[in-house]
Design an enzyme around this catalytic site. Structure first.
Site, short mmCIF file in Angstrom:
data_model
loop_
_atom_site.label_atom_id
_atom_site.label_comp_id
_atom_site.label_asym_id
_atom_site.label_seq_id
_atom_site.Cartn_x
_atom_site.Cartn_y
_atom_site.Cartn_z
N SER A 14 21.31 56.80 38.97
CA SER A 14 22.69 56.47 39.32
C SER A 14 22.97 55.00 39.07
CB SER A 14 22.96 56.81 40.78
OG SER A 14 22.87 58.21 41.01
N ARG A 42 26.20 48.92 45.06
CA ARG A 42 25.94 49.94 46.09
C ARG A 42 27.25 50.57 46.56
NH1 ARG A 42 21.87 52.17 48.36
NH2 ARG A 42 20.48 50.77 47.19
N HIS A 45 28.17 52.96 43.91
CA HIS A 45 27.29 54.12 44.04
C HIS A 45 27.77 55.05 45.14
CE1 HIS A 45 23.55 56.05 45.71
NE2 HIS A 45 23.42 56.36 44.45
#
Length: 210
Positions: A14, A42, A45
């Site tokens: 990812s 993050r 994500h």
């Protein structure tokens, strides 16, 4: 059908895709630091939304102050149990910290009803009155963020990313104009998952550098 099954491999893939997409979409985009990059990636994500490249705002001292606060004993106060659940509390505890959410605390329920305010506001009132180092993490309740700013309290930092249409953008704009060390989401986007992702990115950074 072949597909990746290992959690670590899924996450690694990812982040590879995120990095490749940023290079393709925004070849001139510059991260301010490795931690700045880690936080934004993050959050992307967590949300699959590349708008975060532009809408996540950092005060000048936010990263240094938040790293310092989370690396020593103190309390993170969240506005929702969802944000509380998403934060890596085991890692936080390894630095001597803990996480609290008072949204369902009986004191909050009574105080909110008596004063005709939201429970999120009452929770901030109680948290601000407690001693010790404090970081406030808001992903859902603009009224909690407004209340914190009204207190003008000496806190170690704030992560303000409430999502929504009523007061969300305004509360975060007010945070950007305050003196607090802060990370904020500009506009309507945000959420408890985003709030937790930001905290976790900082904790993972602290783990890796200690």
């Amino acid at each position: 059908m072949h597909y990746i099954q290992q959690p670590g491999a899924i996450e690694a893939k990812s982040f590879d895709i995120i990095s490749e997409t940023i290079r393709d979409m925004r070849p001139d985009y510059q991260f301010a630091s490795p931690l700045h990059e880690a936080i934004i990636k993050r959050v992307i994500h967590t949300t699959a939304d590349f708008d975060w490249l532009d809408i996540l705002w950092f005060s000048d001292d936010a990263l240094a102050r938040l790293c310092a606060a989370l690396s020593r004993p103190g309390v993170i106060y969240t506005d929702t149990t969802m944000a509380l659940s998403g934060i890596n509390k085991t890692l936080l505890a390894s630095f001597g910290g803990e996480c609290r959410c008072y949204i369902s605390d009986p004191r909050v329920v009574v105080q909110a009803k008596a004063q005709g305010i939201t429970r999120s506001m009452a929770a901030v009132d109680i948290a601000v009155a407690e001693s010790g180092e404090k970081v406030f993490v808001f992903g859902n309740a603009p009224t909690a963020l407004f209340r914190l700013l009204e207190h003008d309290a000496a806190v170690s930092g704030a992560i303000g990313v409430p999502v929504g249409f009523v007061g969300a953008a305004e509360s975060k704009q007010a945070l950007t104009q305050s003196a607090l060390p802060a990370i904020a989401a500009l506009g309507r986007k945000g959420g408890s998952n985003v709030a937790a992702a930001i905290v976790n990115a900082i904790l993972y950074h602290l783990r890796d550098v200690r």
